[in-house]
Design a protein around this motif. Structure first.
Motif, PDB file in Angstrom:
ATOM      1  N   LEU A 314       0.826  -1.209   0.000  1.00  0.00           N
ATOM      2  CA  LEU A 314       0.000   0.000   0.000  1.00  0.00           C
ATOM      3  C   LEU A 314       0.860   1.258   0.000  1.00  0.00           C
ATOM      4  CD1 LEU A 314      -2.865  -0.924   2.511  1.00  0.00           C
ATOM      5  CD2 LEU A 314      -2.884  -1.071   0.023  1.00  0.00           C
ATOM      6  N   GLU A 315       1.965   1.242   0.742  1.00  0.00           N
ATOM      7  CA  GLU A 315       2.847   2.404   0.795  1.00  0.00           C
ATOM      8  C   GLU A 315       3.643   2.571  -0.490  1.00  0.00           C
ATOM      9  OE1 GLU A 315       5.142   1.618   4.272  1.00  0.00           O
ATOM     10  OE2 GLU A 315       3.723   2.611   5.623  1.00  0.00           O
ATOM     11  N   GLU A 316       4.192   1.467  -1.000  1.00  0.00           N
ATOM     12  CA  GLU A 316       5.047   1.528  -2.178  1.00  0.00           C
ATOM     13  C   GLU A 316       4.283   1.939  -3.437  1.00  0.00           C
ATOM     14  OE1 GLU A 316       8.655   0.344  -3.052  1.00  0.00           O
ATOM     15  OE2 GLU A 316       8.570   1.550  -1.228  1.00  0.00           O
ATOM     16  N   THR A 317       3.048   1.486  -3.561  1.00  0.00           N
ATOM     17  CA  THR A 317       2.276   1.818  -4.766  1.00  0.00           C
ATOM     18  C   THR A 317       1.822   3.270  -4.778  1.00  0.00           C
ATOM     19  OG1 THR A 317       0.269   1.032  -3.666  1.00  0.00           O
ATOM     20  CG2 THR A 317       1.425  -0.534  -5.105  1.00  0.00           C
ATOM     21  N   GLY A 318       1.844   3.930  -3.611  1.00  0.00           N
ATOM     22  CA  GLY A 318       1.365   5.306  -3.513  1.00  0.00           C
ATOM     23  C   GLY A 318      -0.064   5.402  -3.022  1.00  0.00           C
ATOM     24  N   TYR A 319      -0.717   4.239  -2.789  1.00  0.00           N
ATOM     25  CA  TYR A 319      -2.121   4.272  -2.372  1.00  0.00           C
ATOM     26  C   TYR A 319      -2.286   4.807  -0.947  1.00  0.00           C
ATOM     27  CZ  TYR A 319      -6.840   2.760  -1.197  1.00  0.00           C
ATOM     28  OH  TYR A 319      -8.151   2.744  -0.790  1.00  0.00           O
ATOM     29  N   MET A 320      -1.296   4.547  -0.076  1.00  0.00           N
ATOM     30  CA  MET A 320      -1.416   4.999   1.316  1.00  0.00           C
ATOM     31  C   MET A 320      -1.538   6.512   1.396  1.00  0.00           C
ATOM     32  SD  MET A 320      -1.616   3.593   4.335  1.00  0.00           S
ATOM     33  CE  MET A 320      -0.634   2.122   4.604  1.00  0.00           C
ATOM     34  N   SER A 321      -0.850   7.236   0.508  1.00  0.00           N
ATOM     35  CA  SER A 321      -0.965   8.694   0.498  1.00  0.00           C
ATOM     36  C   SER A 321      -2.385   9.124   0.156  1.00  0.00           C
ATOM     37  CB  SER A 321       0.012   9.292  -0.521  1.00  0.00           C
ATOM     38  OG  SER A 321       1.341   8.993  -0.191  1.00  0.00           O
ATOM     39  N   ARG A 322      -3.041   8.375  -0.725  1.00  0.00           N
ATOM     40  CA  ARG A 322      -4.440   8.686  -1.069  1.00  0.00           C
ATOM     41  C   ARG A 322      -5.359   8.451   0.121  1.00  0.00           C
ATOM     42  NH1 ARG A 322      -0.510   8.542  -4.985  1.00  0.00           N
ATOM     43  NH2 ARG A 322      -1.270   9.691  -6.791  1.00  0.00           N
ATOM     44  N   PRO A 444       2.281  11.090  -4.482  1.00  0.00           N
ATOM     45  CA  PRO A 444       3.262  10.578  -5.445  1.00  0.00           C
ATOM     46  C   PRO A 444       2.580   9.816  -6.568  1.00  0.00           C
ATOM     47  CG  PRO A 444       3.236   9.219  -3.474  1.00  0.00           C
ATOM     48  CD  PRO A 444       2.340  10.376  -3.193  1.00  0.00           C
ATOM     49  N   LEU A 445       3.269   9.678  -7.692  1.00  0.00           N
ATOM     50  CA  LEU A 445       2.732   8.887  -8.789  1.00  0.00           C
ATOM     51  C   LEU A 445       2.642   7.419  -8.370  1.00  0.00           C
ATOM     52  CD1 LEU A 445       4.683  10.360 -11.845  1.00  0.00           C
ATOM     53  CD2 LEU A 445       2.351  10.884 -11.124  1.00  0.00           C
ATOM     54  N   TYR A 446       1.671   6.715  -8.956  1.00  0.00           N
ATOM     55  CA  TYR A 446       1.541   5.287  -8.680  1.00  0.00           C
ATOM     56  C   TYR A 446       2.719   4.543  -9.309  1.00  0.00           C
ATOM     57  CZ  TYR A 446      -3.306   6.403  -7.497  1.00  0.00           C
ATOM     58  OH  TYR A 446      -4.427   6.923  -6.919  1.00  0.00           O
ATOM     59  N   LYS A 447       3.173   3.523  -8.604  1.00  0.00           N
ATOM     60  CA  LYS A 447       4.277   2.720  -9.154  1.00  0.00           C
ATOM     61  C   LYS A 447       4.196   1.305  -8.604  1.00  0.00           C
ATOM     62  CE  LYS A 447       7.602   4.327  -5.637  1.00  0.00           C
ATOM     63  NZ  LYS A 447       6.730   5.258  -4.936  1.00  0.00           N
ATOM     64  N   MET A 448       4.808   0.394  -9.329  1.00  0.00           N
ATOM     65  CA  MET A 448       4.875  -0.986  -8.873  1.00  0.00           C
ATOM     66  C   MET A 448       5.868  -1.099  -7.723  1.00  0.00           C
ATOM     67  SD  MET A 448       2.868  -3.173 -10.336  1.00  0.00           S
ATOM     68  CE  MET A 448       3.703  -4.743 -10.035  1.00  0.00           C
ATOM     69  N   PRO A 449       5.545  -1.904  -6.696  1.00  0.00           N
ATOM     70  CA  PRO A 449       6.511  -2.095  -5.602  1.00  0.00           C
ATOM     71  C   PRO A 449       7.776  -2.778  -6.109  1.00  0.00           C
ATOM     72  CG  PRO A 449       4.328  -2.930  -5.016  1.00  0.00           C
ATOM     73  CD  PRO A 449       4.304  -2.654  -6.479  1.00  0.00           C
ATOM     74  N   ARG A 450       8.878  -2.467  -5.468  1.00  0.00           N
ATOM     75  CA  ARG A 450      10.138  -3.142  -5.761  1.00  0.00           C
ATOM     76  C   ARG A 450      10.235  -4.337  -4.830  1.00  0.00           C
ATOM     77  NH1 ARG A 450      13.143  -4.595  -9.728  1.00  0.00           N
ATOM     78  NH2 ARG A 450      15.260  -5.116  -9.094  1.00  0.00           N
ATOM     79  N   TRP A 451      10.194  -5.554  -5.417  1.00  0.00           N
ATOM     80  CA  TRP A 451      10.012  -6.748  -4.607  1.00  0.00           C
ATOM     81  C   TRP A 451      11.226  -7.083  -3.744  1.00  0.00           C
ATOM     82  CZ3 TRP A 451       5.203  -7.069  -4.209  1.00  0.00           C
ATOM     83  CH2 TRP A 451       4.370  -6.809  -5.302  1.00  0.00           C
ATOM     84  N   ASN A 452      12.434  -6.691  -4.170  1.00  0.00           N
ATOM     85  CA  ASN A 452      13.577  -6.958  -3.289  1.00  0.00           C
ATOM     86  C   ASN A 452      13.520  -6.071  -2.045  1.00  0.00           C
ATOM     87  OD1 ASN A 452      14.226  -4.583  -4.667  1.00  0.00           O
ATOM     88  ND2 ASN A 452      16.419  -4.977  -4.541  1.00  0.00           N
ATOM     89  N   ASN A 453      12.930  -4.863  -2.192  1.00  0.00           N
ATOM     90  CA  ASN A 453      12.699  -4.016  -1.019  1.00  0.00           C
ATOM     91  C   ASN A 453      11.698  -4.671  -0.071  1.00  0.00           C
ATOM     92  OD1 ASN A 453      14.434  -2.110  -1.990  1.00  0.00           O
ATOM     93  ND2 ASN A 453      12.852  -0.673  -2.645  1.00  0.00           N
ATOM     94  N   LEU A 454      10.700  -5.362  -0.649  1.00  0.00           N
ATOM     95  CA  LEU A 454       9.717  -6.062   0.166  1.00  0.00           C
ATOM     96  C   LEU A 454      10.394  -7.144   1.002  1.00  0.00           C
ATOM     97  CD1 LEU A 454       6.819  -6.819   1.004  1.00  0.00           C
ATOM     98  CD2 LEU A 454       6.682  -8.245  -1.049  1.00  0.00           C
ATOM     99  N   VAL A 455      11.289  -7.901   0.370  1.00  0.00           N
ATOM    100  CA  VAL A 455      11.998  -8.966   1.081  1.00  0.00           C
ATOM    101  C   VAL A 455      12.806  -8.391   2.242  1.00  0.00           C
ATOM    102  CG1 VAL A 455      13.799 -10.734   0.880  1.00  0.00           C
ATOM    103  CG2 VAL A 455      12.085 -10.493  -0.923  1.00  0.00           C
ATOM    104  N   ILE A 456      13.527  -7.298   1.975  1.00  0.00           N
ATOM    105  CA  ILE A 456      14.347  -6.675   3.021  1.00  0.00           C
ATOM    106  C   ILE A 456      13.471  -6.143   4.154  1.00  0.00           C
ATOM    107  CG2 ILE A 456      15.888  -4.721   3.517  1.00  0.00           C
ATOM    108  CD1 ILE A 456      16.996  -5.077   0.656  1.00  0.00           C
ATOM    109  N   THR A 457      12.360  -5.491   3.801  1.00  0.00           N
ATOM    110  CA  THR A 457      11.459  -4.944   4.813  1.00  0.00           C
ATOM    111  C   THR A 457      10.857  -6.048   5.673  1.00  0.00           C
ATOM    112  OG1 THR A 457      10.896  -3.068   3.394  1.00  0.00           O
ATOM    113  CG2 THR A 457       9.376  -3.570   5.186  1.00  0.00           C
ATOM    114  N   LEU A 458      10.393  -7.127   5.021  1.00  0.00           N
ATOM    115  CA  LEU A 458       9.793  -8.227   5.779  1.00  0.00           C
ATOM    116  C   LEU A 458      10.814  -8.905   6.680  1.00  0.00           C
ATOM    117  CD1 LEU A 458       7.383  -9.889   3.188  1.00  0.00           C
ATOM    118  CD2 LEU A 458       6.860  -8.256   4.994  1.00  0.00           C
ATOM    119  N   TRP A 459      12.032  -9.071   6.180  1.00  0.00           N
ATOM    120  CA  TRP A 459      13.077  -9.665   7.004  1.00  0.00           C
ATOM    121  C   TRP A 459      13.325  -8.818   8.256  1.00  0.00           C
ATOM    122  CZ3 TRP A 459      15.819 -13.449   8.741  1.00  0.00           C
ATOM    123  CH2 TRP A 459      17.039 -13.216   9.375  1.00  0.00           C
ATOM    124  N   GLU A 460      13.370  -7.505   8.071  1.00  0.00           N
ATOM    125  CA  GLU A 460      13.605  -6.595   9.201  1.00  0.00           C
ATOM    126  C   GLU A 460      12.467  -6.670  10.212  1.00  0.00           C
ATOM    127  OE1 GLU A 460      13.176  -1.871   9.742  1.00  0.00           O
ATOM    128  OE2 GLU A 460      14.574  -2.464   8.164  1.00  0.00           O
TER     129      GLU A 460
END
Length: 654
Positions: A314-322, A444-460
């Protein structure tokens, strides 16, 4: 070297940090403040360099605590975190605003490199940037075009930052009188006139380096059309509610089989320890205390992972700002504003960083109200309690296409939101302030999430949950086992001796269960549980639940570990009964009826939805408000609300 990473919010700074450091990073706090300190290490040719991800800011003139941290570090060469070099991430699609911060950093006199990010977005907008000319007018500063989401240009960026020392601008952006940080003045009016002069010069500079080419079907126009629907005063709320419904349905549907597998594995581990090791205190501690306690942590990793994954998307796509934008008009009658939405939504993950996020709210009244009500949002620590109780008492039925368990979980989260809003409404009339507020934010403009960032975030997030919550649960599980296995003097032995001995082989299993039950009731923890039972009996709880209520004050998720330990004392693990099955079989010794019914289960869920069962949150509230009365008021009103609401729930349903 020590390299500082600086940039505006939404500039892609976090993506750059993750690309450069991968999983080789750690999170802590800057000394003396509650601002997150993210430090990563990038290795190049057997040399390790420290990369400090400073909080996102718009200017070096501080207005919030996050900006104050960056200001204090970059203006003071004697600071422990003062960098050897600075890497500034600049949004290529929004150069004018981003260059304000860049030129300020450039004037500090520290070697600086520009990571010109989102060049793909700038291209889709029809923006043509002459990077060579931009470098020249900025005094020879190195500029590396990158696309952090895909990793394009990151190798070149690393080479530029590490190998050759980036040049310091030959002269300050605004002239020699403001050389090396002298522009960091304290007078508000003078700061405003500096800022204005910078923007004036930046606009002149952009006329030479930035060109706009005609673009058919502009990406901005397409995104605006989507926004007309997602930020609609009616459909926007319906879409958001639908998104929440999908999330909570998925949390139950997708996490069920890995949770069952984990439960079975830990059950098997307890049985193996009990069979393989010689009988004794250490074996009992492992089988009945440590292993069930650890299982109470690990079993919820699938659901925690799914929850944080959805929040990240939700945050990465820009939807959370909406969501923040559409809820601003909804929040104002309750004494809040759109900026309060970020802490409240963050509270779904954890109240601690959510309360820290209130620093972005300039209005003290709105900030205080947000701090006081944010813990009512159902955080991830409540999720293990909810899911255990829902699995225990809610039927596995469908209402149309929706699973009843998922609907109950969604209802608990909505109850938390409603309670937070009502508490805010009451606080609005109690807390007095004449200060006015308004919301200014960027979509911000809508964008596809970067999946390696997802992996790092979930690991953290999972690592923090397992090790932070795990340490507490592990410690309390051992303490609980000791208190549940021993009692004062010969009290346990005397109570057990009163139980009639079995006369046949068939009576042995019932006799052993009775012995375990009586021994637990006469242990130290059993005595405490029975002492508080009269106070919680009207809520439908027995003394075992009372024990879990006490221990889970350290952290809500300890409830599950406590239940796992309590219902493992004297348990024969070869029967392969899961924790839920053992709790389901628990009966009231006086009435013979099940302890965990729909009435008592929902009462317990409502109690945990409202109760302040988190010492860490109270500590953060004290730190943010610098006044003991606010965490005390929070503890009293939330505990009172939890008790009354749970009492009403049980009495109505029973």
């Amino acid at each position: 070297m020590k390299i500082a990473l600086v940039g505006n919010p939404n500039s892609g700074k976090t993506s750059v940090f993750n690309q450069l450091t991968g999983l080789n990073q750690k999170v802590g706090n800057f000394p003396g403040v509650t601002v997150d300190k993210k430090v990563g290490y990038l290795k190049h040719e057997n040399v390790s360099h420290e990369l400090i991800d400073l909080p996102g800011i718009y200017s070096l003139y501080p207005k919030t605590q996050d900006e104050e941290v960056v200001y204090d570090i970059l203006r003071n060469p004697d600071h422990a975190d003062y960098p050897d070099r600075i890497l500034v991430v600049v949004d290529a699609s929004n150069l004018e605003r981003n260059l304000l911060l860049f030129t300020q950093v450039m004037d500090l006199g520290v070697p600086v490199t520009m990571a010109l990010n989102m060049t793909d977005v700038a291209d889709r907008k029809g923006l043509v940037i002459d990077t060579q000319k931009l470098s020249e007018v900025l005094g020879g500063i190195k500029i590396v075009p990158i696309i952090a989401r895909t990793g394009e240009g990151m190798e070149v960026l690393m080479e530029e930052v590490i190998h050759d020392a980036p040049p310091v601008a030959s002269e300050p952006f605004l002239g020699g009188e403001f050389d090396k940080g002298q522009f960091l003045i304290d007078n508000v009016d003078e700061r405003k006139a500096r800022v204005e002069n910078r923007y004036k010069k930046i606009r002149q500079l952009l006329t030479f380096v930035l060109k706009q080419k005609p673009v058919s079907g502009s990406i901005v126009e397409r995104h605006r059309k989507v926004d007309k629907f997602l930020t609609h005063p009616v459909f926007g709320y319906l879409v958001f509610l639908g998104v929440l419904l999908v999330i909570f349905q998925a949390i139950f549907a997708w996490a069920e089989w890995p949770m069952d597998l984990i439960d079975t594995l830990f059950l098997s581990a307890s049985a193996w320890v009990q069979d393989a090791l010689p009988p004794g205190v250490f074996t009992d501690l492992l089988a009945e205390g440590i292993i069930p306690g650890l299982g109470g942590v690990v079993i919820f990793i699938p659901q925690i992972t799914l929850l944080f994954a959805f929040i990240f998307i939700l945050e990465e796509t820009g939807y959370m700002s909406r969501v923040v934008f559409i809820l601003d008009r909804f929040m104002r009658p309750f004494g809040l504003n759109g900026r309060s939405v970020v802490p409240l939504i963050s509270g779904v993950a954890c109240a601690i960083p959510a309360i820290m996020a209130t620093r972005t709210i300039d209005n003290w009244k709105e900030r205080l109200i947000t701090i006081m009500v944010t813990p009512l949002m159902s955080c991830s620590a409540r999720l293990p309690v909810y899911t255990l109780l829902i699995a225990l008492v809610v039927p596995d039925q469908y209402i149309g296409p929706f699973n009843l368990k998922g609907l109950v979980l969604l209802g608990l989260y909505l109850i938390g939101l409603v309670a937070a809003l009502l508490a805010a409404l009451v606080s609005k009339w109690i807390v007095k302030s004449q200060q006015k507020s308004f919301l200014v934010m960027e979509l911000p403009l809508y964008k596809m999430p970067r999946w390696n960032n997802l992996v790092i975030t979930l690991w953290e997030k999972v690592r923090l949950f397992v090790f932070d919550a795990g340490k507490v649960i592990f410690s309390i599980s051992i303490i609980l086992w000791v208190l549940a296995s021993y009692g004062p003097g010969d009290r346990i032995e005397e109570a057990v001796s009163q139980i009639p001995k079995p006369t046949t082989e068939a009576e042995v299993p019932d006799y052993e269960k009775e012995v375990s039950s009586v021994a637990l009731a006469n242990s130290y923890i059993g005595i405490v549980g029975h002492a508080i039972e009269p106070a919680i009996r009207p809520l439908g709880y027995n003394w075992q639940i009372g024990i879990a209520l006490i221990t889970s004050f350290a952290a809500r998720e300890v409830f599950v570990g406590s239940m796992a330990t309590i219902y493992s004392i004297g348990e024969d693990f070869d029967s392969e009964e899961t924790l839920i099955q053992r709790m389901r079989n628990e009966t009231n010794r006086l009435t013979g009826e099940p302890v965990y019914t729909l009435a008592s289960g929902l009462s317990l869920m409502i109690f945990y939805a409202f109760a302040m069962q988190c010492m860490s949150t109270l500590a953060i509230v004290l730190r943010e408000t610098k006044n003991w009365k606010y965490p005390f008021i929070q503890l009293v009103y939330m505990t009172g609300l939890a008790y009354v609401a749970a009492l009403i729930t049980y009495q109505l349903l029973s």
